[in-house]
Each structure stands twice: as C-alpha cells, then as structure tokens.
Design an enzyme around this catalytic site. Structure first.
Site, PDB file in Angstrom:
ATOM      1  CD  GLU A   1      92.130   9.742 -26.655  1.00 35.72           C
ATOM      2  OE1 GLU A   1      92.892   9.606 -25.692  1.00 35.72           O
ATOM      3  OE2 GLU A   1      92.025  10.821 -27.278  1.00 35.72           O
TER       4      GLU A   1
ATOM      5  CB  ALA B   1      95.898   4.122 -23.870  1.00 35.60           C
TER       6      ALA B   1
ATOM      7  CD  GLU C   1      93.160  10.990 -21.438  1.00 28.38           C
ATOM      8  OE1 GLU C   1      91.955  11.157 -21.195  1.00 28.38           O
ATOM      9  OE2 GLU C   1      93.629   9.888 -21.787  1.00 28.38           O
TER      10      GLU C   1
ATOM     11  N   GLY D   1      96.339   9.075 -24.065  1.00 28.82           N
ATOM     12  CA  GLY D   1      96.689   8.934 -22.655  1.00 28.82           C
ATOM     13  C   GLY D   1      97.980   9.625 -22.298  1.00 28.82           C
TER      14      GLY D   1
END
Length: 257
Positions: free
Chosen positions: A131, A62, A111, A108
């Site tokens: 994370e 992210a 993901e 991310g």
C-alpha cells in the site's frame, strides 16, 4: 452468490472466490463474503471452511477503482472500518477457516488471508502489503495482524519496501503454516481441513475462543476461561465418545453434541 461458490466435502466447505481477473476485494465483495459466513456458520454439515481464489490469484488486493469515489477522510475511515469488521468476523468465526494461497495475496488479499486461522501457501506464491507504494497504508487491520505473525522488524520491512515475500519465506517468517508445490496446494489444504473436521466441533470451537483469548486477555483471565470451557466440553456426548473410542482402540465419531 455472485463471487463465491460453495462445495461441501466431508464436513469441509470449499469456498471459491471468483472475481476475474485479479479477485479484487470491493465493499460489495466483502459484504457478500459475510453473507457466506452467515450461511456456513449455521450449517451442521460444515465444520471447517477452506477459502481459495479461482484463476491466477488468491486475491491481488483491494479494488483500487473504488478508492477514486472516496471524497473525504471520513469516507476513507469508514471503508477501512467496514473492512476491519469483516476481517474480525473471520478471525472470530466459530469454525476453523483455512486460506489456500496461490499466485498472489497482496494488500487486502493478504489482510483477508491473515484473518483466517490457518494459511497453506504455494511455495511460489507472493505475499505482501504494497500500500505504501500507492501513498496509502493497509486499512483492513493489516498493520496489526502482520506484526503479530512476523514481529516488528519484518512487518516494517514488508510495508516500507512494498516488496512481497514468497510462500517459502512466509513459512520461515511465521506468516504461513505450510508451503507446498502449487499443483498440490488444494489437495494438501483439503487434507488438513478434513483432519480438523474429524475432531469434535465443540472442542474446536472452544479452542478458537481460547486462542483469541490468549491474544487479547491476561494470562490469569485466559486460564480461568480455559477452565470454564473445559467444564462445558467435558460433559458433552463428544467427550464421552472420545474417551470410549480411546479405550476401545477405535477412531471416534463426533457429532458436535
């Protein structure tokens, strides 16, 4: 499109994600990818989507800079939920989505890859959810999808240590379908995509629905749904072509009708 390019090859849409230097995922990038999916879903020339990253990474995660503008728990939850909805859109997409992963798929980025239907990885790729190293947790449904693929213990280890695994380990753990040398990654992923694209689009879509049903519904509900889909597909032109091609000992030519 600012961050995505689309090239079509034999019913396969090769989608290249380009946001140097790390292909970081921001809210704007995810919104743009949803637009890409909207375009590809209605395109009759596309039967399979192949996603890969340009440059050194699939996606390193992210966009951390975006986090600095979040002022409340409600805003953070909203960011998480919006990301989850995009991942769910990919998972439920009516055409197969294959992720070709090289370099790193972290946070991310992983993901995003886990929401795709199939993952082909470079043997030396790095996959992880780091994370907790930032004092946060995965927010795009990573805690849930990872445990589906690798089980509770391995999912806990990956998140709690923040240490990535290699592409070879990802296959061993059940997180990826196939690991290949990085220089062959795109060729191998394209070959797989084209093999799938040669099948009846109606049958492929039915199996996407049924694979998701297997995860979400009881066995009794899912097999009833299977019987309904079997009836719909059985009466199609593609089914007639498939049977006739088998009897005539030739490859079938499916039209998605």
């Amino acid at each position: 499109m600012e961050h995505f390019r689309i090239a079509k090859e034999e019913f396969v849409a090769v989608v290249t994600f380009s946001r140097p230097p790390a292909n970081a995922l921001s809210s704007a990038v995810l919104k743009e990818f949803s637009t890409v999916l909207d375009e590809l879903e209605t395109d009759p020339e596309v039967r399979v989507v192949l996603l890969h990253g340009e440059g050194r990474f699939f996606s390193a995660g992210a966009d951390i800079k975006e986090f600095t503008s979040i002022a409340s728990a409600e805003e953070a939850s909203g960011l998480s939920r919006n990301g989850q909805l995009v991942m769910e859109r990919i998972e439920r997409f009516s055409k197969p989505v294959i992720a070709a992963i090289h370099g790193a798929a972290l946070g991310g980025g992983l993901e995003l890859a886990m929401s795709c239907h199939i993952r082909v990885v470079a043997e030396n790729a790095k996959l992880g959810l780091p994370e907790l190293q930032l004092g946060i947790i995965p927010g795009f449904a990573g805690t849930q999808r990872l445990v589906r693929y690798v089980g509770f213990g391995k999912a806990a280890e990956m998140m709690w240590t923040s240490e990535p695994i290699t592409g070879l380990e990802a296959v061993e753990w059940g997180l990826a379908n196939k690991a290949v040398p990085e220089e062959r990654l795109l060729d191998e992923a394209k070959a797989l995509a084209k093999k799938i694209a040669a099948k009846s689009p109606l049958s492929v879509r039915a199996t996407i629905e049924l694979l998701n049903a297997a995860k979400e519904k009881s066995f009794a509900e899912a097999v009833r749904e299977e019987a309904e889909w079997f009836g719909r597909v059985f009466g199609s032109e593609d089914a007639k072509e498939g049977v006739q091609a088998f009897l005539e000992k030739r490859p079938p030519v499916f039209k998605g009708k």
